[in-house]
Scaffold this active site. Structure first.
Site, mmCIF file in Angstrom:
data_model
loop_
_atom_site.group_PDB
_atom_site.id
_atom_site.type_symbol
_atom_site.label_atom_id
_atom_site.label_comp_id
_atom_site.label_asym_id
_atom_site.label_seq_id
_atom_site.Cartn_x
_atom_site.Cartn_y
_atom_site.Cartn_z
ATOM 1 C CG HIS A 89 -1.994 -1.062 1.102
ATOM 2 N ND1 HIS A 89 -2.998 -1.171 2.030
ATOM 3 C CD2 HIS A 89 -2.206 -2.039 0.190
ATOM 4 C CE1 HIS A 89 -3.795 -2.180 1.692
ATOM 5 N NE2 HIS A 89 -3.316 -2.726 0.578
ATOM 6 C CD GLU A 91 -2.209 4.485 2.840
ATOM 7 O OE1 GLU A 91 -3.338 4.987 2.755
ATOM 8 O OE2 GLU A 91 -1.877 3.437 2.251
ATOM 9 C CB CYS A 117 -6.436 -0.794 4.789
ATOM 10 S SG CYS A 117 -4.692 -1.278 4.912
ATOM 11 C CB CYS A 120 -2.139 1.532 5.994
ATOM 12 S SG CYS A 120 -1.582 0.722 4.482
#
Length: 161
Positions: A89, A91, A117, A120
């Site tokens: 992801h 992040e 999410c 993260c």
């Protein structure tokens, strides 16, 4: 004949800091290799960019456009079964980039084009991120609860008029 750079620029108002950094996150998202959702993130401290990240396959591995998306193949709903995705992801990549280059992100702000999410969220909280500014919502109730339980300030970005 040299033409001054200012002749190429369109006149526009100077953006506020949130708009400036969110536009950077939007630009970073254009590097995404995910075929479901392009996400960009920028970590900032004292109005200076520390790191960036976009979502995509791990360094040196095949992109999802080449391999296909297992989440699509299995009809996995958005916001669930993150562990099935081969991508990292945005992040996470921004935090990893900081670690890779030895940059402290403690007490910094992350600008993300999408609400993180829960995976993260846990990483951002433990990395010492003090503020999250996000543009688009994401369905992950655990993520929202985790941020509510901590001192991380969360703001929904609203573009300036």
């Amino acid at each position: 004949m040299d033409i001054p750079l200012t002749d190429y620029l369109l006149p526009m108002e100077r953006p506020d800091n949130d708009t400036y950094f969110m536009r950077m996150a939007e630009l970073v998202s254009t590097r995404s290799t995910c075929i479901r959702r392009a996400v960009g993130a920028v970590i900032v401290k004292e109005k200076r960019v520390l790191t960036t990240g976009y979502n995509g396959s791990p360094r040196g591995s095949k992109h999802c456009a080449e391999m296909g998306c297992v989440r699509d193949e299995l009809s996995v709903p958005s916001g669930t079964r993150h562990e099935l995705c081969r991508g990292v992801h945005a992040e996470q990549n921004a935090v990893v980039q900081a670690a890779y280059f030895g940059v402290s992100i403690k007490d910094s702000t992350i600008y993300s084009t999408t609400f993180p999410c829960s995976m993260c969220a846990k990483i951002l909280i433990n990395a010492g991120i003090s503020e999250l500014v996000y543009r688009d919502d994401y369905v992950d109730e655990l993520s929202k609860r985790l941020f509510e339980e901590t001192a991380v300030k969360v703001r929904h970005f609203r573009p300036q008029d």
